[in-house]
Design a protein around this motif. Structure first.
Motif, PDB file in Angstrom:
ATOM      1  N   HIS A   1       0.861  -1.181   0.000  1.00 24.57           N
ATOM      2  CA  HIS A   1       0.000   0.000   0.000  1.00 24.57           C
ATOM      3  C   HIS A   1       0.903   1.239   0.000  1.00 24.57           C
ATOM      4  CE1 HIS A   1      -3.640  -2.364   0.659  1.00 24.57           C
ATOM      5  NE2 HIS A   1      -2.975  -3.041   1.580  1.00 24.57           N
TER       6      HIS A   1
ATOM      7  N   TYR B   1       0.579   4.249  -0.664  1.00 22.65           N
ATOM      8  CA  TYR B   1      -0.027   5.500  -0.187  1.00 22.65           C
ATOM      9  C   TYR B   1      -0.173   5.532   1.330  1.00 22.65           C
ATOM     10  CZ  TYR B   1      -3.313   1.835  -1.282  1.00 22.65           C
ATOM     11  OH  TYR B   1      -3.880   0.606  -1.419  1.00 22.65           O
ATOM     12  N   GLN B   2       0.156   4.438   1.995  1.00 21.25           N
ATOM     13  CA  GLN B   2       0.027   4.358   3.442  1.00 21.25           C
ATOM     14  C   GLN B   2       1.282   4.940   4.098  1.00 21.25           C
ATOM     15  OE1 GLN B   2      -0.892   4.454   6.670  1.00 21.25           O
ATOM     16  NE2 GLN B   2      -2.419   2.902   6.119  1.00 21.25           N
TER      17      GLN B   2
ATOM     18  N   GLU C   1      -9.278   6.105  -4.067  1.00 22.14           N
ATOM     19  CA  GLU C   1      -9.027   7.512  -3.737  1.00 22.14           C
ATOM     20  C   GLU C   1      -7.571   7.720  -3.356  1.00 22.14           C
ATOM     21  OE1 GLU C   1     -11.684   9.038  -0.837  1.00 22.14           O
ATOM     22  OE2 GLU C   1     -13.470   8.822  -2.099  1.00 22.14           O
ATOM     23  N   ALA C   2      -7.025   6.782  -2.575  1.00 25.53           N
ATOM     24  CA  ALA C   2      -5.627   6.881  -2.171  1.00 25.53           C
ATOM     25  C   ALA C   2      -4.703   6.692  -3.367  1.00 25.53           C
ATOM     26  CB  ALA C   2      -5.319   5.851  -1.089  1.00 25.53           C
TER      27      ALA C   2
END
Length: 292
Positions: free
Chosen positions: A41, A43-44, A107-108
């Motif tokens: 992930h 974007y995390q 969205e992320a």
């Protein structure tokens, strides 16, 4: 063709505390587990980059096979991803499998510059990405792929990965499952998103698609990601004693056709990984051995 049952553990790519992911990876390797997975992930903000971490851990470990579960296609161009995976596979002595997903948390993804895709478009893009990745691994002098989302225009691919390199998909919907059966080497579903009741139907879709494509369904690696806790009291699926875990896993092998299991400890990660390796895995192997 029947594949051996593999066992592994997940390592969370947490930024903090520094060094925990490396410690857990070394433990998994030392315990002799087959697979080490890392979720992707990008974007995390609390996660290190998965591919960088995989490369770092490949250099520190010696035997375990490393798998992103699963690489986020919208943020990782498939041609470069194919080259990265092949390179790491070669440098690690054949210890990489490429887990790949169509994308989630749109969205992320969009906030990080990736393309937002509707479900049908996401599957189409993944299908094209498979063409690109296979072409990049082909060892041919020059390759071309024409697609709406991904293309190659006469690139010279390489390096080619080792013979054990596989493409494993994280898939759940009917079209994705059919794509997995028709074109992938493996499947990486998670219990959190695909429960025990739904698992047989999903396996059936994969197997049917494999058969329709002229492939052997039993040759597809099917790895179940299990988030749970090994504990004395039973409190639902994969929250209970060793006997419950081993009975459930053995049944999934014999009646559903799964052939890989990765624990995602909910807490006390090192202790849970040790218990899985020292108690659950031998119990499963003993049960399966009695059935041979």
């Amino acid at each position: 063709m029947s594949l051996p049952v593999l066992f592994g553990a997940n390592v969370d790519p947490l930024v903090s505390p520094v060094g925990r992911s490396g410690d857990h990876a070394l433990l998994i390797d030392e315990l002799g587990l087959d697979l080490l997975t890392i979720q992707d992930h990008p974007y995390q903000e609390s996660f290190d980059d998965t591919w960088t971490l995989l490369s770092f851990l490949a250099a520190r470990t010696r035997n375990v096979t490393l798998v992103p579960t699963v690489a986020s296609l919208p943020l990782r161009p498939p041609a470069v991803l194919a080259k990265s995976a092949a390179t790491l596979d070669r440098l690690s002595g054949g210890r990489v499998r490429l887990g790949l997903g169509a994308g989630a948390f749109w969205e992320a993804i969009e906030a990080m510059g990736g393309a937002r895709r509707e479900p049908r478009e996401a599957v189409d893009a993944l299908d094209e990405a498979i063409d690109v990745i296979r072409a990049m691994w082909s060892g041919q002098r020059s390759v071309r792929v024409r697609g709406e989302h991904y293309s190659l225009a006469g690139v010279r691919p390489g390096p080619a990965p080792g013979p054990g390199m596989g493409l494993w998909l994280g898939s759940y919907g009917p079209r994705m499952l059919a794509l997995t059966g028709a074109r992938a080497d493996g499947w990486l579903p998670s219990h959190a998103y695909l429960g025990l009741d739904a698992l047989p139907v999903a396996v059936g879709r994969i197997d049917d698609a494999a058969t329709a494509a002229g492939r052997d369904p039993s040759a597809i690696r099917k790895v179940y990601n299990i988030s749970g806790t090994i504990q004395s009291a039973a409190d639902g699926p994969f929250r209970g004693p060793v006997a419950q875990w081993s009975e459930t896993i053995a049944e999934l092998v014999t009646t559903v056709g799964m052939n890989g299991f990765v624990i995602w400890p909910e807490h006390d990660h090192a202790e849970q990984i040790r218990a899985f390796s020292a108690e659950v895995v031998p119990a499963v192997r003993e049960t399966l051995g009695q059935l041979d």
